[in-house]
Structure formats: structure tokens, C-alpha cells
Design a protein around this motif. Structure first.
Motif, PDB file in Angstrom:
ATOM      1  N   ALA A 133       0.668  -1.445  -0.174  1.00 10.39           N
ATOM      2  CA  ALA A 133      -0.015  -0.141  -0.139  1.00 10.39           C
ATOM      3  C   ALA A 133       1.005   1.163  -0.121  1.00 10.39           C
ATOM      4  N   ALA A 134       0.399   2.285  -0.573  1.00 16.19           N
ATOM      5  CA  ALA A 134       1.179   3.622  -0.271  1.00 16.19           C
ATOM      6  C   ALA A 134       1.058   4.199   1.005  1.00 16.19           C
ATOM      7  N   PRO A 135       2.296   4.700   1.461  1.00 14.37           N
ATOM      8  CA  PRO A 135       2.204   5.439   2.703  1.00 14.37           C
ATOM      9  C   PRO A 135       1.189   6.297   3.113  1.00 14.37           C
ATOM     10  N   GLU A 136       0.633   7.272   2.264  1.00 13.76           N
ATOM     11  CA  GLU A 136      -0.391   8.100   2.621  1.00 13.76           C
ATOM     12  C   GLU A 136      -1.691   7.432   3.075  1.00 13.76           C
ATOM     13  N   HIS A 137      -1.810   6.166   2.562  1.00 14.86           N
ATOM     14  CA  HIS A 137      -3.002   5.221   2.753  1.00 14.86           C
ATOM     15  C   HIS A 137      -3.112   4.485   3.992  1.00 14.86           C
ATOM     16  N   ILE A 138      -1.626   4.293   4.628  1.00 14.76           N
ATOM     17  CA  ILE A 138      -1.526   3.170   5.523  1.00 14.76           C
ATOM     18  C   ILE A 138      -2.118   3.424   6.956  1.00 14.76           C
ATOM     19  N   GLU A 139      -1.545   4.735   7.410  1.00 14.91           N
ATOM     20  CA  GLU A 139      -1.913   4.946   8.812  1.00 14.91           C
ATOM     21  C   GLU A 139      -3.359   5.444   8.827  1.00 14.91           C
ATOM     22  N   ALA A 140      -4.223   6.036   8.000  1.00 11.90           N
ATOM     23  CA  ALA A 140      -5.529   6.143   7.996  1.00 11.90           C
ATOM     24  C   ALA A 140      -6.166   4.675   7.948  1.00 11.90           C
ATOM     25  N   ALA A 141      -5.575   3.769   7.356  1.00 11.69           N
ATOM     26  CA  ALA A 141      -6.274   2.520   7.180  1.00 11.69           C
ATOM     27  C   ALA A 141      -6.520   1.625   8.608  1.00 11.69           C
ATOM     28  N   PHE A 142      -5.590   1.868   9.611  1.00 11.75           N
ATOM     29  CA  PHE A 142      -5.725   1.333  10.885  1.00 11.75           C
ATOM     30  C   PHE A 142      -6.851   1.922  11.682  1.00 11.75           C
ATOM     31  N   GLU A 143      -8.106   1.225  11.649  1.00 11.85           N
ATOM     32  CA  GLU A 143      -9.195   2.155  12.330  1.00 11.85           C
ATOM     33  C   GLU A 143      -9.106   1.601  13.811  1.00 11.85           C
ATOM     34  N   PRO A 144      -9.569   2.590  14.433  1.00 15.76           N
ATOM     35  CA  PRO A 144      -9.581   2.338  16.043  1.00 15.76           C
ATOM     36  C   PRO A 144     -10.136   0.889  16.558  1.00 15.76           C
ATOM     37  N   GLU A 172       1.751   4.972  14.263  1.00 13.39           N
ATOM     38  CA  GLU A 172       2.635   5.770  13.738  1.00 13.39           C
ATOM     39  C   GLU A 172       3.612   5.327  12.740  1.00 13.39           C
ATOM     40  N   LEU A 173       3.872   5.684  11.808  1.00 10.08           N
ATOM     41  CA  LEU A 173       4.871   5.515  10.798  1.00 10.08           C
ATOM     42  C   LEU A 173       6.090   5.817  11.199  1.00 10.08           C
ATOM     43  N   ILE A 174       7.255   4.764  11.442  1.00 10.20           N
ATOM     44  CA  ILE A 174       8.479   5.198  11.692  1.00 10.20           C
ATOM     45  C   ILE A 174       9.624   5.350  10.619  1.00 10.20           C
ATOM     46  N   ASP A 175       9.502   4.500   9.573  1.00  8.23           N
ATOM     47  CA  ASP A 175      10.583   4.518   8.407  1.00  8.23           C
ATOM     48  C   ASP A 175      10.102   3.733   7.387  1.00  8.23           C
ATOM     49  N   ASN A 176      10.621   3.691   6.381  1.00  5.68           N
ATOM     50  CA  ASN A 176      10.394   3.054   5.143  1.00  5.68           C
ATOM     51  C   ASN A 176      11.602   2.528   4.458  1.00  5.68           C
TER      52      ASN A 176
END
Length: 213
Positions: A49-60, A68-72
Motif C-alpha cells: 500500500a502507499a504510505p499516505e493510505h496506511i496510517e488512516a487504514a488502521f481504524e480504532p 505511527e509510521l516510523i521508517d520505510n
């Protein structure tokens, strides 16, 4: 004797599994687990997946504090999740039984874990804790660690079988004479499980043959 167990769990049983609802093509692989006071902080890699989509995809999810994103690295993204100790899930059960996580890989089809206990008693304790807390797991394999070549290093039966088959079929040749998919089909396991067995087997062989204590 140290014992390795493999088990599966439904995708939504594990807190990080909420990502598959929004990004069904991704793969999540646990990197390491750090007990920290009341929190268990797992580091994990996300692929597909693209990085801009990943954090938002993890729902509560119950117990989750923060992701949070640490590194790639190329197309793989290292993330960190924190959740409260009051939430009791499979990681808490493993920690309570003092069973170490070797691998944990998740897809939309579910989670596959490979864990190690210092004895069968520890593995049995983990199973009992899961039952007491209604944690859904399905055990797929249990192996005792076996000495190879005069106790120089240890491999599980499954790791030895995978390594020998890969060697015999020419997987390590250049060019390769077979694929990971073909080997996995022959063993009746997923490609991810086979990849994990080969990786762990390589690590133990190298540690025993090339690295001194």
C-alpha cells in the motif's frame, strides 16, 4: 526441551487486523515486541500500500493507543503500535506464558504465528491462557527443537524439511529450478509460512556454523 508452535488466528482477532478491511491487499509482518510498563509496543512492517493510505487504514480497535509510521525501505513501511495493558489479547497471552514470537504475519485471510517456548509446559500454559480469555487460535504444528551435527545448531522438523526440499528441488541454484509457490504447494503450506521457515532455518544454520558465542 525448547518447543516451537505454529498457530493461526482470524484477521480481526488481532488489533492490527483492522487494516485489512480498508486495504485488503496488504501484508503485515511483526518485527519485534517490546514490553514497556503497561504497554506492549509491537513494531511491524506493512507491504502492498502507499504510505499516505496506511496510517488512516488502521481504524480504532479496542485497546489500541496509537499507530505511527516510523521508517520505510523501498516499498515496505515500518510502523509502531501501542495499546493499553488492560486490553488482553494474543500478545499478552504470549508474554504471560513467557513464549517468544518468532514470526507473526497477517493478511486478509488471517494471522500466522510461529512462537517458541523453553518447554512444552510453556506452550501448554499459553494455550490455557488463550482458552481462559476466549482468544481464538488454531494450532497447526508443534515441533521440538532438534540438535543437528553435534548440537552445533538447532532446527525444527519443519525448517529442516523445508530447507532440504528447497535444496533438492534446486531453489538455491542459479538460475532457480523451482519457485517458492511450487515448494509451498508441495508442502501444503502458504508461501508466507514457507518463507518464514526458510528464513528462520537460515538464521539458525548461520548462527551455529559461522557465528561463535
Amino acid at each position: 526441551m525448547a518447543t516451537v508452535m505454529e498457530f493461526t488466528s482470524p484477521a480481526d482477532e488481532f488489533p492490527l487486523g483492522t487494516v485489512f478491511e480498508n486495504l485488503p491487499e496488504v501484508t503485515v509482518e511483526l518485527e519485534r515486541l517490546i514490553p514497556h510498563e503497561s504497554l506492549i509496543i509491537p513494531y511491524f512492517w506493512v507491504r502492498g500500500a502507499a504510505p499516505e493510505h496506511i496510517e488512516a487504514a488502521f481504524e480504532p480497535h479496542a485497546g489500541v493507543v496509537n499507530i505511527e509510521l516510523i521508517d520505510n525501505v523501498e516499498n515496505e513501511y515500518l510502523m509502531r503500535a501501542e495499546w493499553e495493558g488492560e486490553y488482553f489479547g494474543v500478545l499478552n497471552a504470549l508474554a504471560s506464558a513467557e513464549v517468544a514470537v518468532l514470526t507473526g504475519i497477517g493478511t486478509k485471510d488471517g494471522w500466522h504465528f510461529e512462537v517458541r517456548g523453553e518447554s512444552r509446559k510453556k506452550i501448554s500454559e499459553f494455550r490455557s491462557i488463550c482458552q481462559a480469555h476466549d482468544i481464538s487460535i488454531e494450532i497447526t504444528a508443534v515441533h521440538e527443537l532438534l540438535p543437528v551435527q553435534g548440537d552445533t545448531y538447532e532446527l525444527t522438523d519443519a525448517q529442516r524439511e523445508a530447507l532440504v526440499l528447497a535444496f533438492e528441488r534446486g531453489y538455491f541454484d542459479t538460475p532457480r529450478e523451482t519457485s517458492l509457490e511450487e515448494l509451498a504447494d508441495e508442502l501444503g503450506i502458504t508461501q508466507q509460512s514457507l518463507s518464514s521457515r526458510l528464513k528462520r532455518g537460515h538464521r539458525r544454520l548461520i548462527a551455529g556454523a559461522l557465528v561463535s558465542e
